[in-house]
Motif scaffolding. Sequence first.
Motif, mmCIF file in Angstrom:
data_model
loop_
_atom_site.group_PDB
_atom_site.id
_atom_site.type_symbol
_atom_site.label_atom_id
_atom_site.label_comp_id
_atom_site.label_asym_id
_atom_site.label_seq_id
_atom_site.Cartn_x
_atom_site.Cartn_y
_atom_site.Cartn_z
ATOM 1 N N LYS A 121 0.869 -1.297 0.253
ATOM 2 C CA LYS A 121 -0.011 -0.403 0.067
ATOM 3 C C LYS A 121 0.937 1.549 0.509
ATOM 4 C CE LYS A 121 -3.714 1.461 2.572
ATOM 5 N NZ LYS A 121 -4.539 1.402 3.946
ATOM 6 N N VAL A 122 0.830 2.166 -0.764
ATOM 7 C CA VAL A 122 1.346 3.575 -0.936
ATOM 8 C C VAL A 122 0.439 4.700 -1.619
ATOM 9 C CG1 VAL A 122 3.386 1.962 -2.213
ATOM 10 C CG2 VAL A 122 1.415 3.713 -3.756
ATOM 11 N N PRO A 123 1.005 5.098 -0.637
ATOM 12 C CA PRO A 123 0.319 6.623 -0.618
ATOM 13 C C PRO A 123 -0.038 6.970 -2.204
ATOM 14 C CG PRO A 123 2.794 7.204 -0.202
ATOM 15 C CD PRO A 123 2.805 5.704 -0.394
ATOM 16 N N LYS A 124 -1.470 7.585 -2.723
ATOM 17 C CA LYS A 124 -2.109 7.498 -3.935
ATOM 18 C C LYS A 124 -1.744 8.001 -4.488
ATOM 19 C CE LYS A 124 -6.470 8.826 -5.434
ATOM 20 N NZ LYS A 124 -7.782 10.026 -5.723
ATOM 21 N N VAL A 125 -1.369 7.749 -6.117
ATOM 22 C CA VAL A 125 -0.828 7.770 -7.343
ATOM 23 C C VAL A 125 -1.336 8.508 -8.515
ATOM 24 C CG1 VAL A 125 0.822 7.374 -8.463
ATOM 25 C CG2 VAL A 125 1.205 5.756 -6.713
ATOM 26 N N ILE A 126 -1.074 10.238 -8.421
ATOM 27 C CA ILE A 126 -2.428 10.472 -9.515
ATOM 28 C C ILE A 126 -1.442 10.614 -10.610
ATOM 29 C CG2 ILE A 126 -4.242 12.227 -9.677
ATOM 30 C CD1 ILE A 126 -2.875 13.601 -6.970
ATOM 31 N N GLU A 127 -2.463 9.857 -11.600
ATOM 32 C CA GLU A 127 -1.463 10.360 -13.238
ATOM 33 C C GLU A 127 -3.431 11.340 -14.027
ATOM 34 O OE1 GLU A 127 -0.246 6.311 -14.709
ATOM 35 O OE2 GLU A 127 1.325 8.359 -14.454
#
Lengths: 480, 95
Positions: free
Chosen positions: B89-95
């Motif tokens: 689980k990682v901090p949200k990635v936005i693209e």
Amino acid sequence: MEYEVVIGLETHAELATVTKLFCGCSTKFGAEPNTQVCPVCLGMPGVLPVMNKKAFEYALKAAVALSCEINNFTNFDRKSYYYPDLPKNYQISQNYHNLGINGYMDIIVNGSVKKIHIHNVHLEEEAGKLIHSEDSGANYSLVDFNRAGVPLLEIVSSPDMRNVNEVDSYMQTLRKILLYTEISDCKMQEGSLRFEASISLRKKGSDKLGNRVEIKNLNSMKSVIKAIEYEAARQSELLDGGKAIDRETRLWDEVNGKSARMRSKEEAQDYRYFPEPDLLPVLIDEKWLSTIKSSIPELPLEKKQRYIESFKLSDYDAGVLTEEKVLINLFEECVKIMDRPKAFCNWITNDLLREVKDKKLDINDLKIKPKQLASLVEIIEKGTISSTIAKEVFSEMIQTGKEPQKIIEEKGMAQISDEGLIESVVDKVIANNPNVIEDYKKGKKNALAFLVGQVMKETKGKANPKIVNELLSKKIVDIN
Amino acid sequence: MKIGIKDIEYIATLSRIELSDTEKEMYVHQIDDILSYIEKLNKLNTEKVKPVTHTVNINNVFREDRLETSTPLEVVLLNAPSKMGAFFKVPKVIE
Ligand SMILES: [Zn+2]
């Protein structure tokens, strides 16, 4: 203003190896998350990558098939960037000594050949897969590293394409080359073949390239075409309005049919490539290269041309037939057994592909053997079954792999050529349809076709239609 | 000085790390020392020396394409700072 569209494509293909590029983990698609990983592909400290020979040779094969100059000294480089799908914070790729450079691929557009230059072909490792929560309020993403470290081939074309027809032909031809050489399974739906486009516009007649825009997230060949059309229109509108084109990367949104600037790319791109110290250079000698060269099979354009010339197939049929490896194998094995290219071509391009489509079969799971299709064609020629029944037999053959003869026997499908037997049915049909006989005598010639139909129905399609026709015509004339 | 605060800030951005002003000041000096030390190599005459990428003279080291056992999931996730189900689980990635 009239513009010329300048298009280049970057292609990524996952190589068809059993294991990853630098470790023995499986590359199989669809496994439970994080079950095909180990310290090497998770980028744990202290691990050492060791190159998969098959992956390297596949990449070399691609470079040769694309007529590249092969660097006899190749090396791997670290491409540094920080993204959660990349466990080591760098990707092992090639930058300074690519495997192949200055290649080309011929494509056919509107009947004529065009040469598309290949800037380079190189080998690198895949990144993992990020899963974003459907809940837009969620503050996390999830990572599956099964894909991390899968061998990935990158093929960079020169910006030689000028319209979507050329792009389409380039993608189709390249896909076929990768399939024919068995380098990749090219399943776009599983992401094992992906394209990225770069597009710029320039005034017609100018030779100065405009600022180029890269488009990512193209999940099918159709998306590539749609995204390029959208981008060309977007840029031409901006230029007409006197605005400049920003050099940027945009993400294609398939659902809404448009693209949007990719946020993360607003930051500087600086990969700080340097030679990968954990992998040793690879030297390619003449002997190795010639072994690779001799492993390259007949490539798509030559094959299609040969089908047209040697088998007298139409351009369209030859195109369909050479689309998939399984179809090619089936066809080529069949014509080795029996010289009926046209018949085999029809069965494959019409019936087989229709069955696959209608019943949603996986073309790679078909059970039919070349020998069986050849038997079927032989059985039809002998007149044992009618062509209608043959279609039924064929449909079962491709799903079960049973011998046609066996299906015919089991289902009692063999054609009835026994005149006595047919005659009794003909008599019955004539007796049951006095009105139709009247019509026929009054000159309604298609009444005969109706009667033939009735006989076929009574015999469940098994009566030899030629005999039925003869008997009926004779008998009707006799009734007076 | 070979590099300045701006270079340190740039590298920090690329590496996605946040540095305090004190840290920036510290790293400028440390990295500058390292660069000055390496600079000494430039005094050597390397005109007849071929560039090398590796110090050992070995090439073409390969493994066969043979399947090996992967690490069990529970071991895989042992080092995960954060996890959810079978995932990292990682901090949200936005693209
Ligand atoms: Zn692994």
